[in-house]
Design a protein around this motif. Structure first.
Motif, PDB file in Angstrom:
ATOM      1  N   GLY A  23       1.073  -1.871   0.332  1.00  7.34           N
ATOM      2  CA  GLY A  23       0.111   0.557  -0.040  1.00  7.34           C
ATOM      3  C   GLY A  23       1.338   1.235   0.069  1.00  7.34           C
ATOM      4  N   VAL A  24       1.136   2.545  -1.029  1.00  8.13           N
ATOM      5  CA  VAL A  24       1.677   3.246  -0.952  1.00  8.13           C
ATOM      6  C   VAL A  24       1.144   3.547  -0.384  1.00  8.13           C
ATOM      7  N   ASP A  25      -0.111   4.489  -0.107  1.00 11.15           N
ATOM      8  CA  ASP A  25      -0.957   5.728   0.108  1.00 11.15           C
ATOM      9  C   ASP A  25      -0.529   5.202   1.443  1.00 11.15           C
ATOM     10  N   HIS A  26      -0.603   4.248   1.815  1.00  9.27           N
ATOM     11  CA  HIS A  26      -0.438   3.843   3.428  1.00  9.27           C
ATOM     12  C   HIS A  26       1.483   4.071   3.657  1.00  9.27           C
ATOM     13  N   ALA A  27       1.765   3.590   3.552  1.00  5.66           N
ATOM     14  CA  ALA A  27       3.410   3.803   3.503  1.00  5.66           C
ATOM     15  C   ALA A  27       3.895   5.787   3.328  1.00  5.66           C
ATOM     16  N   ILE A  28       3.460   6.238   2.741  1.00  5.48           N
ATOM     17  CA  ILE A  28       3.524   7.427   3.034  1.00  5.48           C
ATOM     18  C   ILE A  28       3.413   8.151   3.734  1.00  5.48           C
ATOM     19  N   HIS A  55       8.361   1.401   6.411  1.00  8.00           N
ATOM     20  CA  HIS A  55       7.687   0.050   7.119  1.00  8.00           C
ATOM     21  C   HIS A  55       7.180  -1.513   7.054  1.00  8.00           C
ATOM     22  N   ASP A  56       6.583  -1.226   5.414  1.00 10.45           N
ATOM     23  CA  ASP A  56       5.480  -2.847   5.375  1.00 10.45           C
ATOM     24  C   ASP A  56       6.326  -3.227   4.067  1.00 10.45           C
ATOM     25  N   ILE A  57       7.749  -2.819   3.447  1.00  7.56           N
ATOM     26  CA  ILE A  57       7.730  -3.825   2.480  1.00  7.56           C
ATOM     27  C   ILE A  57       7.719  -5.121   2.592  1.00  7.56           C
ATOM     28  N   GLY A  58       7.715  -5.882   4.043  1.00  8.41           N
ATOM     29  CA  GLY A  58       7.937  -7.492   3.894  1.00  8.41           C
ATOM     30  C   GLY A  58       6.530  -8.222   3.798  1.00  8.41           C
ATOM     31  N   HIS A  59       6.262  -8.036   3.553  1.00 10.27           N
ATOM     32  CA  HIS A  59       4.503  -8.090   3.251  1.00 10.27           C
ATOM     33  C   HIS A  59       4.292  -8.995   2.369  1.00 10.27           C
ATOM     34  N   TYR A  60       3.995 -10.269   2.317  1.00 13.38           N
ATOM     35  CA  TYR A  60       3.432 -10.846   1.934  1.00 13.38           C
ATOM     36  C   TYR A  60       1.530 -11.360   1.929  1.00 13.38           C
ATOM     37  N   GLU A  61       1.475 -11.875   1.037  1.00 16.01           N
ATOM     38  CA  GLU A  61      -0.203 -11.414   0.696  1.00 16.01           C
ATOM     39  C   GLU A  61      -1.056 -12.443   1.017  1.00 16.01           C
ATOM     40  N   TRP A  62      -1.704 -12.327   2.574  1.00 13.45           N
ATOM     41  CA  TRP A  62      -2.746 -14.347   2.806  1.00 13.45           C
ATOM     42  C   TRP A  62      -3.915 -13.727   2.446  1.00 13.45           C
ATOM     43  N   MET A 136      -1.573   5.619  13.376  1.00 14.86           N
ATOM     44  CA  MET A 136      -2.561   6.208  13.457  1.00 14.86           C
ATOM     45  C   MET A 136      -2.921   6.078  12.379  1.00 14.86           C
ATOM     46  N   ASP A 137      -2.336   5.344  11.426  1.00 13.23           N
ATOM     47  CA  ASP A 137      -3.063   4.751  10.131  1.00 13.23           C
ATOM     48  C   ASP A 137      -3.720   3.693   9.649  1.00 13.23           C
ATOM     49  N   GLU A 138      -3.432   3.088  10.835  1.00 16.79           N
ATOM     50  CA  GLU A 138      -4.096   1.739  10.514  1.00 16.79           C
ATOM     51  C   GLU A 138      -5.876   2.239  10.569  1.00 16.79           C
ATOM     52  N   GLU A 139      -5.977   1.092   9.759  1.00 15.72           N
ATOM     53  CA  GLU A 139      -7.973   1.039   9.841  1.00 15.72           C
ATOM     54  C   GLU A 139      -8.204  -0.561   9.726  1.00 15.72           C
ATOM     55  N   PRO A 140      -9.835  -1.036  10.269  1.00 18.16           N
ATOM     56  CA  PRO A 140      -9.780  -2.443  10.726  1.00 18.16           C
ATOM     57  C   PRO A 140      -8.840  -3.349   9.201  1.00 18.16           C
ATOM     58  N   TYR A 141      -8.854  -4.429   9.950  1.00 16.99           N
ATOM     59  CA  TYR A 141      -9.131  -5.090   8.778  1.00 16.99           C
ATOM     60  C   TYR A 141      -8.461  -4.973   7.794  1.00 16.99           C
ATOM     61  N   HIS A 144      -5.745   0.021   5.693  1.00 14.04           N
ATOM     62  CA  HIS A 144      -5.162   0.392   4.954  1.00 14.04           C
ATOM     63  C   HIS A 144      -4.388   0.745   3.783  1.00 14.04           C
ATOM     64  N   HIS A 145      -4.006  -1.232   3.398  1.00 10.22           N
ATOM     65  CA  HIS A 145      -3.442  -1.667   2.485  1.00 10.22           C
ATOM     66  C   HIS A 145      -4.087  -1.027   1.008  1.00 10.22           C
ATOM     67  N   TYR A 146      -5.091  -0.555   1.073  1.00 16.29           N
ATOM     68  CA  TYR A 146      -5.804  -1.016   0.071  1.00 16.29           C
ATOM     69  C   TYR A 146      -6.189   0.401  -0.484  1.00 16.29           C
ATOM     70  N   ARG A 147      -5.926   1.569   0.109  1.00 16.53           N
ATOM     71  CA  ARG A 147      -6.232   2.192  -0.591  1.00 16.53           C
ATOM     72  C   ARG A 147      -5.249   3.078  -1.211  1.00 16.53           C
ATOM     73  N   LYS A 148      -6.272   3.740  -2.542  1.00 13.28           N
ATOM     74  CA  LYS A 148      -5.249   4.416  -3.862  1.00 13.28           C
ATOM     75  C   LYS A 148      -4.588   5.359  -3.716  1.00 13.28           C
ATOM     76  N   ILE A 149      -3.910   5.451  -4.528  1.00  8.85           N
ATOM     77  CA  ILE A 149      -3.436   7.148  -4.321  1.00  8.85           C
ATOM     78  C   ILE A 149      -2.802   6.902  -5.996  1.00  8.85           C
ATOM     79  N   SER A 150      -2.849   7.984  -6.574  1.00  5.39           N
ATOM     80  CA  SER A 150      -2.130   8.084  -8.076  1.00  5.39           C
ATOM     81  C   SER A 150      -0.419   7.876  -7.797  1.00  5.39           C
ATOM     82  N   LYS A 151      -0.067   7.560  -8.964  1.00  7.64           N
ATOM     83  CA  LYS A 151       1.817   7.665  -9.346  1.00  7.64           C
ATOM     84  C   LYS A 151       2.375   9.193  -9.437  1.00  7.64           C
ATOM     85  N   GLU A 152       1.253   9.947  -9.625  1.00 10.48           N
ATOM     86  CA  GLU A 152       1.657  11.356  -9.748  1.00 10.48           C
ATOM     87  C   GLU A 152       1.031  11.877  -8.030  1.00 10.48           C
TER      88      GLU A 152
END
Length: 176
Positions: A23-28, A55-62, A136-141, A144-152
């Motif tokens: 999740g790019v938006d979460h990371a930023i 901080h989350d670049i080690g995530h594996y998709e379960w 501070m940026d977490e969302e349930p379940y 927060h890893h699935y919010r979208k943000i454009s590359k720009e």
């Protein structure tokens, strides 16, 4: 020594692969919160931003049957361990100061207690900042890893954060 910019980290193919997964938006947002907290607590904002961003670049998709399985993730997760190693390698490859790379990697390793007994060790202020910024940026379940943000928009935010850190580092170095 030249400072490795967030832009250098963010645009690197390895970071892009894993940031897009976690999740790019979460990371930023975590990087932004980490900088705010670093300023408040007298911690190097550059290290806080880098640890927050990576901080989350080690995530594996379960997944189970093609669906995100939050319970499987919570039960089996070791993303902080994998992320600390990936971040350390990337930072060293880009020319980061070795001691800084170690501090950033340790903050990533300890940003969650999901694989450690609760409160089992004393953490540095940087490590506590990255954990708090993430919370501070977490969302349930894990949403927060699935919010979208454009590359720009992501690049605009990264550039702004790099500029802010440059300004803050002058003040930080004067105070230390």
């Amino acid at each position: 020594m030249c400072r490795v910019l967030l832009k250098d980290l963010f645009t690197h193919p390895i970071a892009q692969k894993y940031l897009n997964r976690s999740g790019v938006d979460h990371a930023i947002k975590v990087a932004e919160y980490a900088v705010q907290l670093a300023v408040k607590h007298g911690v190097n904002p550059d290290l806080a931003a880098k640890a927050g961003l990576l901080h989350d670049i080690g995530h594996y998709e379960w997944y189970t049957n093609g669906e995100w399985d939050y319970e499987k993730y919570k039960k089996n997760d070791i993303h902080a361990i994998k992320g600390a190693e990936r971040a350390h390698k990337l930072l060293i490859r880009l020319g980061e100061d070795r001691q800084y790379a170690k501090e950033i990697a340790l903050a990533i390793l300890l940003h969650t207690d999901s694989y450690l007994p609760e409160n089992s060790m004393k953490k540095t202020t940087l490590q506590q900042i990255v954990r708090l910024a993430d919370e501070m940026d977490e969302e349930p379940y894990g949403k927060h890893h699935y919010r979208k943000i454009s590359k720009e928009e992501a690049m605009i935010k990264i550039d702004r954060l790099d500029h802010k850190i440059y300004q803050l580092l002058t003040k930080y170095r004067e105070s230390v």
